[in-house]
Design a protein around this motif. Structure first.
Motif, PDB file in Angstrom:
ATOM      1  N   LEU A   1      33.151  30.336  41.725  1.00  0.00           N
ATOM      2  CA  LEU A   1      31.733  30.394  42.635  1.00  0.00           C
ATOM      3  C   LEU A   1      31.171  29.335  42.787  1.00  0.00           C
ATOM      4  O   LEU A   1      30.479  29.028  43.761  1.00  0.00           O
ATOM      5  CB  LEU A   1      30.888  31.630  41.865  1.00  0.00           C
ATOM      6  N   THR A  50      33.322  31.881  48.863  1.00  0.00           N
ATOM      7  CA  THR A  50      33.161  32.871  48.030  1.00  0.00           C
ATOM      8  C   THR A  50      31.712  33.261  48.376  1.00  0.00           C
ATOM      9  O   THR A  50      31.196  34.118  47.512  1.00  0.00           O
ATOM     10  CB  THR A  50      33.127  32.576  46.680  1.00  0.00           C
ATOM     11  N   TYR A  56      31.154  36.128  50.245  1.00  0.00           N
ATOM     12  CA  TYR A  56      31.037  37.540  50.465  1.00  0.00           C
ATOM     13  C   TYR A  56      32.101  38.173  49.147  1.00  0.00           C
ATOM     14  O   TYR A  56      32.968  37.572  48.984  1.00  0.00           O
ATOM     15  CB  TYR A  56      31.479  38.271  51.405  1.00  0.00           C
ATOM     16  N   CYS A  57      31.643  39.574  48.709  1.00  0.00           N
ATOM     17  CA  CYS A  57      32.555  40.191  47.807  1.00  0.00           C
ATOM     18  C   CYS A  57      32.906  41.299  48.117  1.00  0.00           C
ATOM     19  O   CYS A  57      32.028  42.222  48.832  1.00  0.00           O
ATOM     20  CB  CYS A  57      31.491  40.289  46.635  1.00  0.00           C
ATOM     21  N   LYS A  85      34.092  44.616  46.361  1.00  0.00           N
ATOM     22  CA  LYS A  85      34.287  45.110  44.868  1.00  0.00           C
ATOM     23  C   LYS A  85      34.801  46.578  44.852  1.00  0.00           C
ATOM     24  O   LYS A  85      34.212  47.683  45.455  1.00  0.00           O
ATOM     25  CB  LYS A  85      32.951  45.002  44.177  1.00  0.00           C
ATOM     26  N   TYR A  92      40.719  34.170  46.109  1.00  0.00           N
ATOM     27  CA  TYR A  92      40.101  34.614  44.926  1.00  0.00           C
ATOM     28  C   TYR A  92      39.895  36.090  44.854  1.00  0.00           C
ATOM     29  O   TYR A  92      39.379  36.987  45.537  1.00  0.00           O
ATOM     30  CB  TYR A  92      38.508  34.287  45.507  1.00  0.00           C
ATOM     31  N   VAL A 124      37.656  42.554  42.014  1.00  0.00           N
ATOM     32  CA  VAL A 124      36.670  41.842  42.859  1.00  0.00           C
ATOM     33  C   VAL A 124      37.612  40.765  43.500  1.00  0.00           C
ATOM     34  O   VAL A 124      38.662  40.038  43.238  1.00  0.00           O
ATOM     35  CB  VAL A 124      36.003  40.854  42.001  1.00  0.00           C
ATOM     36  N   LEU A 154      36.895  37.723  46.719  1.00  0.00           N
ATOM     37  CA  LEU A 154      35.639  37.098  47.265  1.00  0.00           C
ATOM     38  C   LEU A 154      36.455  36.195  48.616  1.00  0.00           C
ATOM     39  O   LEU A 154      37.570  35.986  48.784  1.00  0.00           O
ATOM     40  CB  LEU A 154      35.462  35.810  46.315  1.00  0.00           C
ATOM     41  N   VAL A 195      27.280  37.828  48.171  1.00  0.00           N
ATOM     42  CA  VAL A 195      27.134  37.646  46.544  1.00  0.00           C
ATOM     43  C   VAL A 195      25.934  37.390  46.102  1.00  0.00           C
ATOM     44  O   VAL A 195      25.497  37.851  45.378  1.00  0.00           O
ATOM     45  CB  VAL A 195      27.951  36.320  46.089  1.00  0.00           C
ATOM     46  N   ILE A 250      27.632  39.874  41.306  1.00  0.00           N
ATOM     47  CA  ILE A 250      28.565  40.532  41.298  1.00  0.00           C
ATOM     48  C   ILE A 250      28.700  41.297  40.002  1.00  0.00           C
ATOM     49  O   ILE A 250      28.646  40.757  38.962  1.00  0.00           O
ATOM     50  CB  ILE A 250      29.943  39.737  41.407  1.00  0.00           C
TER      51      ILE A 250
END
Length: 379
Positions: free
Chosen positions: A163, A170, A172-173, A175, A247, A256, A258, A293, A298
């Motif tokens: 991160l 990185t 956006y995530c 999940k 990622y 997760v 990214l 993020v 996260i």
């Protein structure tokens, strides 16, 4: 692509080339590159059921349980029991014992399946004494649950580092987690996956016998954590090697991913759903999230990760404070070592995030001045 996709030259330590389980050929040119890693292994059963390995399994299985009823009962005829177990495995008359099933409510409600210490837990350890390095060689470096020298804090350390190193990549995530993962594991598919590495017919008989002893994969079995990791192992390879995702982090069924483009993450989510449904008969929970993020952090591994800092999950923070409060209210004050032992694991959680204020606040309530060595901080 802006999802931080890796080149087709992606390689990882102890990783095998993905060959598209149930999907035909892969686009990855490395599919045939590692024939040795893909080689099926035989002649393992005699090693697993040997008296020496059963004795070693007995020693490992009893760690932290020496005062339990099961261990004490077994120890009344320890050597004779191991000889009988060896014979039942040799003659293939071994059968999984009846499960004791109970419900726990923390961290969430779920059924736990418990087997007797003898013979079952010893058998599970005997199997993993031999199979663990073989199965771990199948796992990518991106999965962290129940693998030696990995675990929660290794995953957290890597996520924090990446991160900080690549903000744009990185940003956006995605999940997700799997709906009722352990109970949903399909026995036939799991057996097919196991047969990709193992060809010893007697060992396959034993693994099949254990797999078929309960619906899905029972939470609580020592072997279950390895079965669960193995079930998603080729999905991991598909993510890394065919989809080229840089990622990616998986802890059990918590995932997760990214990237720099939320639309691409949404598109990837559709592909993941199709893969899990079509090839593994699994479903993604409806609580999936695609988000910036830094908008909320996260929520993963007991922490909340941001680009600039990491916070302890509120539920863990509250449990730590509650533990300290209960210790301080005891009529008989614990010794310094007892007190230290009671808070050591919680202290370790704090050491991996920005929690100096919490530590300073709680330290003032301790009846002793307590310091932890570097090793103790990482428990």
């Amino acid at each position: 692509m802006t999802l931080c996709r890796m080149s087709c030259k992606y390689k990882g330590k102890k990783e095998i080339a993905y060959n598209g389980f149930g999907s035909g050929n892969t686009k990855n040119p490395n599919v045939q590159a590692n024939k040795e890693a893909m080689k099926r292994i035989g002649n393992l059963y005699d090693e697993i059921i040997s008296i020496d390995n059963l004795r070693l399994a007995d020693e490992k299985a009893r760690k932290g349980k020496v005062n339990s009823y099961g261990v004490q009962l077994h120890d009344k005829n320890r050597e004779a029991n191991l000889l009988l177990l060896h014979e039942s495995l040799k003659n293939q008359t071994f059968r999984t014992s009846k499960y004791h099933i109970f419900i726990i409510f923390e961290p969430k409600e779920r059924e736990i399946y418990q087997l007797p210490y003898y013979p079952d837990r010893i058998v599970h350890h005997a199997i993993m004494n031999i199979l663990e390095p073989i199965w771990v060689s199948v796992f990518t470096s991106d999965t962290y649950s129940c693998i030696k020298n990995r675990g929660i804090h290794a995953a957290a350390k890597r996520l924090k580092r990446e991160l900080k190193l690549d903000y744009e990549g990185t940003k956006y995530c995605l999940k997700i987690d799997v709906r009722k993962f352990y109970p949903s594991i399909d026995h036939d598919i799991l057996k097919q996956i196991i047969r990709r590495k193992i060809k010893d017919k007697r060992l396959l008989w034993l693994l099949d016998e254990i797999i078929d002893s309960a619906d899905g994969v029972p939470i609580g079995n020592y072997l279950s954590q390895y079965f669960a990791n193995l079930y998603l192992a080729y999905f991991d390879h598909w993510i890394k090697e065919e989809k080229g995702i840089k990622y990616y982090y998986r802890y059990a069924d918590d995932i997760v991913i990214l990237g720099s483009d939320k639309n691409e993450l949404h598109s990837l989510l559709h592909e993941i759903r199709a893969y899990l449904s079509d090839r593994l008969k699994l479903k993604v929970k409806r609580n999936y999230q695609v988000f910036p993020v830094d908008s909320r952090g996260i929520d993963f591994l007991g922490y909340r990760f941001f680009h600039s800092h990491t916070l302890l999950r509120k539920s863990i923070k509250h449990k730590f404070c509650s533990r300290v409060a209960k210790l301080n209210k005891r009529k008989t004050t614990p010794t310094k070592e007892q007190y230290k032992q009671q808070i050591c694991s919680w202290w370790g959680w704090c050491k991996y995030c920005n929690s100096i204020n919490l530590i300073n606040k709680l330290s003032k309530t301790f009846p002793y001045e307590i310091k932890f060595t570097r090793a103790e901080r990482t428990l």
